[in-house]
Design an enzyme around this catalytic site. Structure first.
Site, PDB file in Angstrom:
ATOM      1  N   GLU A  34      -5.904  -5.210  10.139  1.00  0.00           N
ATOM      2  CA  GLU A  34      -4.839  -4.259  10.473  1.00  0.00           C
ATOM      3  C   GLU A  34      -5.127  -3.620  11.831  1.00  0.00           C
ATOM      4  O   GLU A  34      -5.995  -2.738  11.931  1.00  0.00           O
ATOM      5  CB  GLU A  34      -4.760  -3.159   9.408  1.00  0.00           C
ATOM      6  CG  GLU A  34      -4.405  -3.678   8.040  1.00  0.00           C
ATOM      7  CD  GLU A  34      -3.751  -2.586   7.197  1.00  0.00           C
ATOM      8  OE1 GLU A  34      -2.570  -2.742   6.881  1.00  0.00           O
ATOM      9  OE2 GLU A  34      -4.411  -1.582   6.882  1.00  0.00           O
ATOM     10  N   GLY A  75       2.744  -1.332   4.284  1.00  0.00           N
ATOM     11  CA  GLY A  75       2.778   0.091   3.949  1.00  0.00           C
ATOM     12  C   GLY A  75       4.194   0.547   3.664  1.00  0.00           C
ATOM     13  O   GLY A  75       4.743   0.329   2.581  1.00  0.00           O
ATOM     14  N   GLY A  76       4.822   1.158   4.668  1.00  0.00           N
ATOM     15  CA  GLY A  76       6.143   1.766   4.509  1.00  0.00           C
ATOM     16  C   GLY A  76       7.173   0.880   3.822  1.00  0.00           C
ATOM     17  O   GLY A  76       7.930   1.346   2.952  1.00  0.00           O
ATOM     18  N   HIS A 103      -9.511   1.343   4.492  1.00  0.00           N
ATOM     19  CA  HIS A 103      -8.228   1.449   5.194  1.00  0.00           C
ATOM     20  C   HIS A 103      -8.414   2.359   6.418  1.00  0.00           C
ATOM     21  O   HIS A 103      -9.199   3.309   6.381  1.00  0.00           O
ATOM     22  CB  HIS A 103      -7.148   2.009   4.264  1.00  0.00           C
ATOM     23  CG  HIS A 103      -5.784   1.940   4.871  1.00  0.00           C
ATOM     24  ND1 HIS A 103      -5.321   2.910   5.726  1.00  0.00           N
ATOM     25  CD2 HIS A 103      -4.803   1.011   4.783  1.00  0.00           C
ATOM     26  CE1 HIS A 103      -4.098   2.567   6.131  1.00  0.00           C
ATOM     27  NE2 HIS A 103      -3.771   1.421   5.571  1.00  0.00           N
ATOM     28  N   ASN A 151       0.882  -1.180   0.000  1.00  0.00           N
ATOM     29  CA  ASN A 151       0.000   0.000   0.000  1.00  0.00           C
ATOM     30  C   ASN A 151       0.912   1.219   0.000  1.00  0.00           C
ATOM     31  O   ASN A 151       1.536   1.522   1.010  1.00  0.00           O
ATOM     32  CB  ASN A 151      -0.890  -0.017   1.257  1.00  0.00           C
ATOM     33  CG  ASN A 151      -1.662   1.279   1.409  1.00  0.00           C
ATOM     34  OD1 ASN A 151      -1.802   2.053   0.466  1.00  0.00           O
ATOM     35  ND2 ASN A 151      -2.166   1.521   2.620  1.00  0.00           N
ATOM     36  N   TRP A 152       0.971   1.882  -1.152  1.00  0.00           N
ATOM     37  CA  TRP A 152       1.896   3.018  -1.266  1.00  0.00           C
ATOM     38  C   TRP A 152       1.358   4.296  -0.627  1.00  0.00           C
ATOM     39  O   TRP A 152       2.053   5.307  -0.578  1.00  0.00           O
ATOM     40  CB  TRP A 152       2.242   3.252  -2.748  1.00  0.00           C
ATOM     41  CG  TRP A 152       3.344   2.331  -3.200  1.00  0.00           C
ATOM     42  CD1 TRP A 152       3.734   1.188  -2.587  1.00  0.00           C
ATOM     43  CD2 TRP A 152       4.196   2.498  -4.343  1.00  0.00           C
ATOM     44  NE1 TRP A 152       4.785   0.621  -3.276  1.00  0.00           N
ATOM     45  CE2 TRP A 152       5.087   1.400  -4.364  1.00  0.00           C
ATOM     46  CE3 TRP A 152       4.279   3.453  -5.361  1.00  0.00           C
ATOM     47  CZ2 TRP A 152       6.064   1.237  -5.340  1.00  0.00           C
ATOM     48  CZ3 TRP A 152       5.250   3.282  -6.343  1.00  0.00           C
ATOM     49  CH2 TRP A 152       6.127   2.194  -6.327  1.00  0.00           C
ATOM     50  N   LYS A 153       0.125   4.265  -0.192  1.00  0.00           N
ATOM     51  CA  LYS A 153      -0.492   5.474   0.394  1.00  0.00           C
ATOM     52  C   LYS A 153      -0.245   6.660  -0.537  1.00  0.00           C
ATOM     53  O   LYS A 153      -0.254   6.485  -1.745  1.00  0.00           O
ATOM     54  CB  LYS A 153       0.040   5.721   1.805  1.00  0.00           C
ATOM     55  CG  LYS A 153       0.009   4.474   2.668  1.00  0.00           C
ATOM     56  CD  LYS A 153       0.240   4.765   4.123  1.00  0.00           C
ATOM     57  CE  LYS A 153       0.345   3.465   4.878  1.00  0.00           C
ATOM     58  NZ  LYS A 153       0.127   3.617   6.304  1.00  0.00           N
ATOM     59  N   GLU A 178      -6.809   4.733   7.537  1.00  0.00           N
ATOM     60  CA  GLU A 178      -6.617   6.176   7.309  1.00  0.00           C
ATOM     61  C   GLU A 178      -7.843   6.790   6.646  1.00  0.00           C
ATOM     62  O   GLU A 178      -8.143   7.973   6.851  1.00  0.00           O
ATOM     63  CB  GLU A 178      -5.333   6.399   6.491  1.00  0.00           C
ATOM     64  CG  GLU A 178      -4.096   6.162   7.369  1.00  0.00           C
ATOM     65  CD  GLU A 178      -2.900   5.576   6.658  1.00  0.00           C
ATOM     66  OE1 GLU A 178      -2.813   5.684   5.423  1.00  0.00           O
ATOM     67  OE2 GLU A 178      -2.039   4.988   7.338  1.00  0.00           O
TER      68      GLU A 178
HETATM   69  C1  PEP Z   1      -0.856   0.106   5.990  1.00  0.00           C
HETATM   70  O1  PEP Z   1      -0.952   1.323   5.950  1.00  0.00           O
HETATM   71  O2  PEP Z   1      -1.726  -0.605   5.451  1.00  0.00           O
HETATM   72  C2  PEP Z   1       0.273  -0.461   6.687  1.00  0.00           C
HETATM   73  C3  PEP Z   1       0.262  -1.737   6.948  1.00  0.00           C
HETATM   74  O3  PEP Z   1       1.310   0.388   6.997  1.00  0.00           O
HETATM   75  P1  PEP Z   1       2.736   0.014   7.670  1.00  0.00           P
HETATM   76  O4  PEP Z   1       3.183  -1.285   7.042  1.00  0.00           O
HETATM   77  O5  PEP Z   1       3.612   1.146   7.315  1.00  0.00           O
HETATM   78  O6  PEP Z   1       2.476  -0.157   9.116  1.00  0.00           O
END
Ligand code: PEP
Length: 233
Positions: free
Chosen positions: A154, A217-218, A85, A7-9, A87
């Site tokens: 999540e 994500g990151g 998600h 997930n590149w956000k 966010e």
């Molecule tokens: C996400 O935003 O879906 C996520 C899992 O982020 P991170 O891996 O950065 O915690």
């Protein structure tokens, strides 16, 4: 086969997606790899990576300035879309009901929705984790769904925080999710774990029963971090 989803956000660029697609050519994996990118980076096709979006309108078409419909995502070669998600739930007040509408639009257009659920720290501390998971599943997944969907658990307090639940906690929540899905007639629906997954913890997390893959994500932004996750299983 595991499902490794990035997930590149609101990060990256078309050039960086091309770099990732090229880097993927060098690895040999049986895992399914999906990257969910901002709308502007859709349109790319790759035999190694499926492309997804990160949101979709809950409307089919019409006077909804700024929104992008499921059909438009299909038109731009997307195959998947993340819905609900944390966010989106936090900054755009999306509820389970909104998420269900979005998932329905996605399914009707032929996209596979990746439906996110998970508890906040406050809910965890109040002992409400399982209750939030159960209502998330029952209220966010369209009831009469016959098409494929993916569920992503999540824990919201662990996203981007460099902390994860214990292996035992992940095991308990994923078994609980698998049981609810079975009860909903959705046996076999893939369940991803997401939040602070990286190259060091991915293999252990994906060895837990009922963890069919990860949502990252990151650590999905750069090949140096993402490829080791894909190759870890
Ligand atoms: C996400 O935003 O879906 C996520 C899992 O982020 P991170 O891996 O950065 O915690």
């Amino acid at each position: 086969m595991k499902i490794i989803t990035g997930n590149w956000k609101m990060n990256g660029s078309v050039a960086e997606l091309e770099i990732m697609i090229n880097a993927m050519q060098s690895i040999n994996t049986k895992n399914k790899v999906i990257i969910c990118v901002p709308f502007t980076m859709l349109g790319k096709k790759s035999d190694k990576i499926s492309i997804g979006a990160q949101d979709v309108s809950s409307h089919e078409n019409g006077a909804y300035t700024g929104e992008v419909s499921a059909k438009m995502l299909m038109d731009a070669n997307a195959e998947y879309v993340i819905v609900g998600h944390s966010e989106r739930r936090q900054y755009h007040s999306e509820t389970n009901d909104t998420v269900k509408q979005k998932a329905k639009c996605a399914i009707e257009s032929g996209l596979i929705p990746i439906i996110c659920i998970g508890e906040t720290m406050e809910e965890k501390q109040a002992g409400k984790t399982m209750k939030i998971i159960e209502s998330g599943l029952r209220e966010s997944i369209p009831a009469d769904v016959k098409a494929d969907v993916i569920v992503a658990y999540e824990p919201r307090w662990a996203i981007g925080a460099d902390l994860t639940p214990t292996i035992d906690e992940i095991s308990k929540t994923h078994t609980f999710i698998a049981n609810i899905l079975e009860n909903m007639g959705l046996t076999g629906t893939p369940i991803l774990y997401g939040a602070s997954v990286n190259g060091s913890n991915a293999a252990e997390i994906m060895s837990i029963p009922n963890v069919d893959g990860v949502l990252v994500g990151g650590a999905s932004l750069k090949p140096d971090n993402f490829l080791p996750i894909i190759e870890s299983v």
